[in-house]
Design a protein around this motif. Structure first.
Motif, short mmCIF file in Angstrom:
data_model
loop_
_atom_site.label_atom_id
_atom_site.label_comp_id
_atom_site.label_asym_id
_atom_site.label_seq_id
_atom_site.Cartn_x
_atom_site.Cartn_y
_atom_site.Cartn_z
N ALA A 73 -3.94 25.57 -17.56
CA ALA A 73 -2.81 25.75 -18.55
C ALA A 73 -2.07 26.94 -18.36
O ALA A 73 -0.68 27.02 -18.82
N THR A 74 -2.76 27.99 -18.28
CA THR A 74 -1.91 29.24 -18.06
C THR A 74 -0.93 29.26 -17.09
O THR A 74 0.13 29.92 -16.98
N GLN A 75 -1.28 28.70 -15.76
CA GLN A 75 -0.46 28.51 -14.73
C GLN A 75 0.83 27.76 -14.84
O GLN A 75 2.07 28.10 -14.66
N VAL A 76 0.72 26.78 -15.68
CA VAL A 76 1.80 25.92 -16.18
C VAL A 76 2.69 26.66 -17.10
O VAL A 76 4.05 26.44 -16.97
N THR A 77 2.11 27.25 -17.99
CA THR A 77 2.96 28.16 -18.94
C THR A 77 3.86 29.26 -18.17
O THR A 77 4.70 29.06 -18.58
N VAL A 78 2.91 29.99 -17.32
CA VAL A 78 3.80 30.87 -16.86
C VAL A 78 4.78 30.54 -15.81
O VAL A 78 5.96 30.98 -15.57
N ASP A 79 4.57 29.34 -14.87
CA ASP A 79 5.42 28.86 -14.05
C ASP A 79 6.90 28.24 -14.90
O ASP A 79 7.89 28.38 -14.18
N SER A 80 6.58 27.60 -15.92
CA SER A 80 7.60 26.89 -16.62
C SER A 80 8.60 28.11 -17.13
O SER A 80 9.75 27.83 -17.33
N ILE A 81 7.95 29.27 -17.67
CA ILE A 81 8.66 30.40 -18.15
C ILE A 81 9.61 31.02 -16.96
O ILE A 81 10.69 31.31 -17.18
N ARG A 82 8.71 31.02 -16.08
CA ARG A 82 9.31 31.87 -14.94
C ARG A 82 10.67 30.89 -14.26
O ARG A 82 11.56 31.27 -13.94
N GLY A 83 10.45 29.54 -14.28
CA GLY A 83 11.66 28.76 -13.99
C GLY A 83 12.64 28.84 -14.54
O GLY A 83 13.81 28.63 -14.09
N TYR A 84 12.54 28.78 -16.22
CA TYR A 84 13.84 29.09 -16.82
C TYR A 84 14.43 30.15 -16.86
O TYR A 84 15.44 30.30 -16.69
N LEU A 85 13.40 31.65 -16.45
CA LEU A 85 14.21 32.70 -16.35
C LEU A 85 15.10 32.58 -14.98
O LEU A 85 16.23 33.36 -15.05
N GLU A 86 14.56 32.00 -14.07
CA GLU A 86 15.12 31.71 -12.73
C GLU A 86 16.54 31.36 -12.86
O GLU A 86 17.41 31.49 -12.30
N GLU A 87 16.44 30.16 -13.60
CA GLU A 87 17.58 29.40 -13.66
C GLU A 87 18.61 30.02 -14.70
O GLU A 87 19.98 30.01 -14.41
N ARG A 88 18.17 30.85 -15.70
CA ARG A 88 19.10 31.69 -16.38
C ARG A 88 19.60 33.05 -15.94
O ARG A 88 20.86 33.23 -16.07
N LEU A 89 18.73 33.55 -15.10
CA LEU A 89 19.08 35.10 -14.74
C LEU A 89 19.48 34.92 -13.32
O LEU A 89 20.14 35.96 -12.85
N GLY A 90 19.16 33.91 -12.32
CA GLY A 90 19.31 33.90 -10.89
C GLY A 90 19.01 35.44 -10.28
O GLY A 90 18.06 35.75 -10.46
N PRO A 91 19.98 35.75 -9.86
CA PRO A 91 19.71 37.16 -8.70
C PRO A 91 19.22 38.17 -9.48
O PRO A 91 18.83 39.09 -8.96
N LEU A 92 19.37 38.27 -11.08
CA LEU A 92 19.10 39.40 -11.70
C LEU A 92 17.64 39.48 -11.84
O LEU A 92 16.88 40.34 -12.47
#
Length: 238
Positions: free
Chosen positions: A188-207
């Motif tokens: 459950a922790t892995q899914v939460t972290v990966d979901s947030i990381r995916g969202y940040l990658e989509e929003r922030l990109g190279p930043l």
């Protein structure tokens, strides 16, 4: 599925090493293998293995290359002692937390402290896995469900406390600094972290790499840096 409540300590009786395969024979504590059959699953130091042959008190397991690469099983020798747990039955009490028996990585025992009637161990793991470890969260170490007491983001290490009963029922009282253990992170922790990381990658990109470097310098990560409702990040700093 397993519960992370170790049911005994088994001993390695024999090991047959083949190319890409290890055949492991274990001697179980009395009564552990009652009713066990070929094809049954057993967590061996947290790694889900299948019984390939059985006689009273003993069983043989085949360990494939993928498991050997991810776990400490390749380092076992005759006489090694390991934690074991039978697969959970329907309706069984989940005294720890649900485990799959699929090991994610290994960690090194970085320090051991023994305050009165307790033992504290600090484990160091690779940065790619440390993002899933949080204080007061669950983690399975050598198949034992444990609670993380603290997480140091700078050193990618975490600590857990062992009560006397856990030490009695497992092999942790025999461990030494420098040895490695198997880790299964909480899904459950892995899914939460990966979901947030995916969202940040989509929003922030190279930043995102720059943000991670900045947070890492502060001993934080994306999740711990997120503000709580009604607070800002700066308000949480002393």
């Amino acid at each position: 599925m397993f519960t992370g409540i170790v049911k005994g300590v088994a001993e390695v009786i024999a090991i047959d090493r083949k190319q890409g395969l290890l055949m492991l024979e274990l001697a179980f504590p009395e009564g552990f293998d009652t009713g066990i059959e070929i094809g049954a699953s057993v967590a061996v130091d947290g790694c889900c293995l299948t019984v390939t042959s059985h006689r009273p008190g003993r069983a043989v397991f085949d360990v494939m290359q993928e498991s050997l690469a991810r776990t400490t099983l390749l380092t076992l020798d005759a006489g090694s002692r390991i934690n074991v747990e039978r697969a959970a039955r329907d309706g069984a009490e989940i005294g720890g937390h649900p485990l799959s028996g699929h090991i994610d990585c290994t960690a090194r025992i970085a320090a051991i402290d023994s305050p009165e009637n307790n033992k504290v161990m600090r484990f160091q793991l690779d940065p790619e896995w440390s993002r899933y470890v949080f204080a007061k969260g669950y983690i399975a170490v050598n198949g034992c469900s444990l609670t993380v007491s603290d997480m140091d983001r700078a050193s990618h290490s975490f600590s857990v406390w062992f009560i006397p009963e856990t030490l009695r029922a497992t092999t942790f009282d025999e461990k030494q600094v420098g040895q490695h253990v198997n880790l299964e992170i909480d899904r459950a922790t892995q899914v939460t972290v990966d979901s947030i990381r995916g969202y940040l990658e989509e929003r922030l990109g190279p930043l995102l790499p720059r943000l991670e470097a900045l947070l890492g310098a502060e001993g934080l990560d994306q999740l711990t840096a997120l503000p709580q409702p009604g607070k800002s990040i700066t308000q949480d700093k002393p």
